[in-house]
Design a protein around this motif. Structure first.
Motif, PDB file in Angstrom:
ATOM      1  N   LEU A 224       0.820  -1.213   0.000  1.00  0.00           N
ATOM      2  CA  LEU A 224       0.000   0.000   0.000  1.00  0.00           C
ATOM      3  C   LEU A 224       0.854   1.263   0.000  1.00  0.00           C
ATOM      4  O   LEU A 224       0.430   2.303  -0.509  1.00  0.00           O
ATOM      5  N   SER A 225       2.032   1.193   0.555  1.00  0.00           N
ATOM      6  CA  SER A 225       2.905   2.370   0.625  1.00  0.00           C
ATOM      7  C   SER A 225       3.725   2.577  -0.634  1.00  0.00           C
ATOM      8  O   SER A 225       4.389   3.610  -0.763  1.00  0.00           O
ATOM      9  N   ASP A 226       3.704   1.624  -1.545  1.00  0.00           N
ATOM     10  CA  ASP A 226       4.512   1.714  -2.762  1.00  0.00           C
ATOM     11  C   ASP A 226       3.667   2.297  -3.889  1.00  0.00           C
ATOM     12  O   ASP A 226       2.641   1.710  -4.266  1.00  0.00           O
ATOM     13  N   PRO A 227       4.043   3.444  -4.462  1.00  0.00           N
ATOM     14  CA  PRO A 227       3.241   4.013  -5.563  1.00  0.00           C
ATOM     15  C   PRO A 227       3.165   3.109  -6.782  1.00  0.00           C
ATOM     16  O   PRO A 227       2.255   3.256  -7.596  1.00  0.00           O
ATOM     17  N   ALA A 228       4.097   2.180  -6.918  1.00  0.00           N
ATOM     18  CA  ALA A 228       4.073   1.297  -8.084  1.00  0.00           C
ATOM     19  C   ALA A 228       2.875   0.356  -8.071  1.00  0.00           C
ATOM     20  O   ALA A 228       2.552  -0.237  -9.110  1.00  0.00           O
ATOM     21  N   SER A 260      -6.248   2.044   8.781  1.00  0.00           N
ATOM     22  CA  SER A 260      -6.909   1.324   7.702  1.00  0.00           C
ATOM     23  C   SER A 260      -6.070   1.394   6.432  1.00  0.00           C
ATOM     24  O   SER A 260      -5.180   2.248   6.311  1.00  0.00           O
ATOM     25  N   PRO A 261      -6.335   0.519   5.449  1.00  0.00           N
ATOM     26  CA  PRO A 261      -5.575   0.582   4.183  1.00  0.00           C
ATOM     27  C   PRO A 261      -5.712   1.925   3.475  1.00  0.00           C
ATOM     28  O   PRO A 261      -4.737   2.441   2.919  1.00  0.00           O
ATOM     29  N   SER A 262      -6.922   2.499   3.488  1.00  0.00           N
ATOM     30  CA  SER A 262      -7.095   3.798   2.822  1.00  0.00           C
ATOM     31  C   SER A 262      -6.292   4.887   3.516  1.00  0.00           C
ATOM     32  O   SER A 262      -5.769   5.802   2.860  1.00  0.00           O
ATOM     33  N   GLN A 263      -6.169   4.801   4.830  1.00  0.00           N
ATOM     34  CA  GLN A 263      -5.370   5.802   5.542  1.00  0.00           C
ATOM     35  C   GLN A 263      -3.888   5.671   5.215  1.00  0.00           C
ATOM     36  O   GLN A 263      -3.167   6.669   5.175  1.00  0.00           O
ATOM     37  N   VAL A 264      -3.425   4.447   4.980  1.00  0.00           N
ATOM     38  CA  VAL A 264      -2.021   4.264   4.598  1.00  0.00           C
ATOM     39  C   VAL A 264      -1.746   4.949   3.268  1.00  0.00           C
ATOM     40  O   VAL A 264      -0.764   5.679   3.112  1.00  0.00           O
ATOM     41  N   ARG A 265      -2.626   4.733   2.301  1.00  0.00           N
ATOM     42  CA  ARG A 265      -2.435   5.372   0.998  1.00  0.00           C
ATOM     43  C   ARG A 265      -2.640   6.876   1.080  1.00  0.00           C
ATOM     44  O   ARG A 265      -1.907   7.650   0.452  1.00  0.00           O
ATOM     45  N   ALA A 266      -3.626   7.317   1.852  1.00  0.00           N
ATOM     46  CA  ALA A 266      -3.860   8.760   1.973  1.00  0.00           C
ATOM     47  C   ALA A 266      -2.680   9.442   2.652  1.00  0.00           C
ATOM     48  O   ALA A 266      -2.269  10.536   2.260  1.00  0.00           O
ATOM     49  N   GLY A 267      -2.120   8.818   3.650  1.00  0.00           N
ATOM     50  CA  GLY A 267      -0.956   9.402   4.310  1.00  0.00           C
ATOM     51  C   GLY A 267       0.241   9.493   3.400  1.00  0.00           C
ATOM     52  O   GLY A 267       0.995  10.468   3.429  1.00  0.00           O
ATOM     53  N   ARG A 268       0.416   8.494   2.534  1.00  0.00           N
ATOM     54  CA  ARG A 268       1.532   8.548   1.589  1.00  0.00           C
ATOM     55  C   ARG A 268       1.329   9.655   0.573  1.00  0.00           C
ATOM     56  O   ARG A 268       2.241  10.418   0.262  1.00  0.00           O
ATOM     57  N   HIS A 270      -0.444  12.330   0.959  1.00  0.00           N
ATOM     58  CA  HIS A 270      -0.323  13.631   1.629  1.00  0.00           C
ATOM     59  C   HIS A 270       1.140  14.024   1.794  1.00  0.00           C
ATOM     60  O   HIS A 270       1.512  15.177   1.603  1.00  0.00           O
ATOM     61  N   ARG A 271       1.983  13.047   2.119  1.00  0.00           N
ATOM     62  CA  ARG A 271       3.404  13.352   2.275  1.00  0.00           C
ATOM     63  C   ARG A 271       4.046  13.737   0.957  1.00  0.00           C
ATOM     64  O   ARG A 271       4.936  14.578   0.899  1.00  0.00           O
ATOM     65  N   SER A 272       3.592  13.093  -0.143  1.00  0.00           N
ATOM     66  CA  SER A 272       4.222  13.370  -1.432  1.00  0.00           C
ATOM     67  C   SER A 272       3.803  14.713  -2.007  1.00  0.00           C
ATOM     68  O   SER A 272       4.539  15.331  -2.767  1.00  0.00           O
ATOM     69  N   THR A 273       2.554  15.188  -1.664  1.00  0.00           N
ATOM     70  CA  THR A 273       2.074  16.455  -2.220  1.00  0.00           C
ATOM     71  C   THR A 273       2.238  17.623  -1.274  1.00  0.00           C
ATOM     72  O   THR A 273       1.888  18.748  -1.614  1.00  0.00           O
ATOM     73  N   ALA A 274       2.726  17.393  -0.088  1.00  0.00           N
ATOM     74  CA  ALA A 274       2.881  18.476   0.886  1.00  0.00           C
ATOM     75  C   ALA A 274       3.944  19.442   0.410  1.00  0.00           C
ATOM     76  O   ALA A 274       4.881  19.090  -0.292  1.00  0.00           O
ATOM     77  N   SER A 275       3.780  20.720   0.814  1.00  0.00           N
ATOM     78  CA  SER A 275       4.757  21.730   0.427  1.00  0.00           C
ATOM     79  C   SER A 275       6.054  21.482   1.149  1.00  0.00           C
ATOM     80  O   SER A 275       6.064  21.043   2.290  1.00  0.00           O
ATOM     81  N   PRO A 276       7.164  21.788   0.510  1.00  0.00           N
ATOM     82  CA  PRO A 276       8.442  21.566   1.170  1.00  0.00           C
ATOM     83  C   PRO A 276       8.617  22.497   2.348  1.00  0.00           C
ATOM     84  O   PRO A 276       8.005  23.554   2.436  1.00  0.00           O
ATOM     85  N   SER A 277       9.469  22.068   3.265  1.00  0.00           N
ATOM     86  CA  SER A 277       9.683  22.854   4.473  1.00  0.00           C
ATOM     87  C   SER A 277      10.403  24.157   4.184  1.00  0.00           C
ATOM     88  O   SER A 277      10.247  25.127   4.904  1.00  0.00           O
ATOM     89  N   HIS A 278      11.200  24.203   3.106  1.00  0.00           N
ATOM     90  CA  HIS A 278      11.915  25.420   2.743  1.00  0.00           C
ATOM     91  C   HIS A 278      11.380  25.906   1.410  1.00  0.00           C
ATOM     92  O   HIS A 278      11.388  25.160   0.424  1.00  0.00           O
ATOM     93  N   PRO A 279      10.906  27.144   1.301  1.00  0.00           N
ATOM     94  CA  PRO A 279      10.375  27.634   0.023  1.00  0.00           C
ATOM     95  C   PRO A 279      11.469  27.695  -1.018  1.00  0.00           C
ATOM     96  O   PRO A 279      12.638  27.885  -0.725  1.00  0.00           O
ATOM     97  N   ALA A 280      11.032  27.531  -2.251  1.00  0.00           N
ATOM     98  CA  ALA A 280      11.996  27.533  -3.350  1.00  0.00           C
ATOM     99  C   ALA A 280      12.586  28.920  -3.521  1.00  0.00           C
ATOM    100  O   ALA A 280      11.905  29.934  -3.396  1.00  0.00           O
TER     101      ALA A 280
END
Length: 351
Positions: A224-228, A260-268, A270-280
């Motif tokens: 579930l954590s693997d985007p592939a 739940s399985p959906s929360q595992v995918r949603a958390g992944r 969310h982490r991938s689309t979150a804004s970076p900690s340092h602005p560009a």
């Protein structure tokens, strides 16, 4: 035929058993036994493991209860009981560790130990030991046994088969994705009865079923954590790791990990689309305005400095314009000297 002798903490026994016999041995607590086969062959059986010894062979046994079975021609052996502390940890005391340690036939101390111990056993019951006190006999036997343990230390240091619990967990991790895989299959793979294996897991405060479920959940979380594997549905992943449906996987994950399985995918996601900690970093939006006058070089440096401040980069130093010094010539003295010069000229004109 059976002969016995005791020298302090070391006990010796010479025994002959007819062919086809099977006996159960109950040894004393915190003791080890060394079996040396003098004639024939025999098997040492403990926890579904069998070790066969032929004539001239020897093995250390670290168990309180085990079985012996003689060969087709009978068996004559020498048994030496001695305290476990003499091994200094060379032989493990865990219940899951191997209980029988064969002595390599190349050991140079095996024959001297067998010959010396055999001579110490009296020919008949009640007879005295031949020409040596019990104290010295005990000391010599202990030193010879320690030397024998040291001589086989390299053989004992060879990587042993994994312990029962570790071996069972490896089997579970490799085969848990099979929906038909059960605790009985694990017991069959490790060559133990189901009840014996359950007791091993109970000593580690877990159960076979729980380990199978946790192994399947770990595999599901990995998928579930693997985007592939986003193209696979939760039901497909559940069947792939050994669950019957996606609902059973969700119930197991909620009970074990509170997720739940959906929360595992949603958390992944969310982490991938979150804004970076340092602005560009980059050029500021809109044109920069620089106020003030100065040469073209000074204005360029000021614009660069403002751009660096906006982009949070390294600041460049802005040179300050040099102050103009007043031109002092000999015929133009400073104003502070002019009144004195005027007074001197007036005095000269009056004269």
């Amino acid at each position: 035929m059976r002969r016995h002798a005791e020298f302090g903490s070391v006990e010796l026994e010479l025994r002959s058993i007819p062919a086809g016999r099977r006996i159960v041995v109950h040894a004393k607590t915190d003791t080890l036994q060394l079996y040396i086969v003098r004639q024939g062959a025999m098997e040492i059986m403990h926890l579904a493991r069998r070790t066969e010894l032929t004539s001239g062979g020897a093995a250390f046994v670290a168990a309180n209860s085990y079985g012996l079975r003689t060969g087709v021609t009978g068996t004559a052996y020498l048994r030496i009981d001695f305290p476990r502390e003499l091994s200094h940890g060379t032989i493990a005391s865990s219940d899951d560790a191997p209980s029988v340690y064969p002595v390599p036939s190349s050991s140079l101390l095996l024959r001297p130990v067998a010959a010396f111990a055999t001579r110490l056993v009296p020919e008949r019951r009640g007879a005295a030991a031949p020409g040596i006190s019990a104290y010295y006999a005990e000391r010599l036997l202990q030193e010879m046994l320690q030397g024998l343990l040291v001589s086989i230390g390299q053989a004992l240091a060879v990587p042993r088969p994994p312990e029962t619990f570790a071996l069972a967990r490896s089997v579970i991790s490799a085969q848990c994705s099979d929906a038909r895989f059960t605790a009985a299959d694990v017991a069959r793979e490790v060559n133990l009865s189901l009840r014996q294996l359950e007791r091993v897991f109970q000593r580690h405060r877990t159960s076979i079923g729980r380990e199978i479920r946790d192994a399947r959940i770990e595999q599901a979380v990995t998928l579930l954590s693997d985007p592939a594997h986003d193209a696979l549905s939760v039901d497909q992943i559940a069947r792939f790791v050994g669950f019957s449906t996606g609902s059973s996987l969700a119930r197991a994950m909620t009970a074990s990990k509170n997720i739940s399985p959906s929360q595992v995918r949603a958390g992944r996601n969310h982490r991938s689309t979150a804004s970076p900690s340092h602005p560009a970093t980059g050029p500021p939006h809109g044109p920069s305005r620089v106020s003030g006058r100065g040469s073209r070089e000074e204005r360029t440096l000021r614009e660069t400095a403002l751009h660096c401040r906006a982009s949070r980069s390294v600041f460049l130093p802005v040179p300050r314009p040099r102050a103009r010094r007043p031109c002092r010539r000999a015929d133009h003295p400073p104003p502070s000297f002019r009144p004195a010069m005027a007074t001197a000229l007036d005095d000269r004109a009056t004269r």
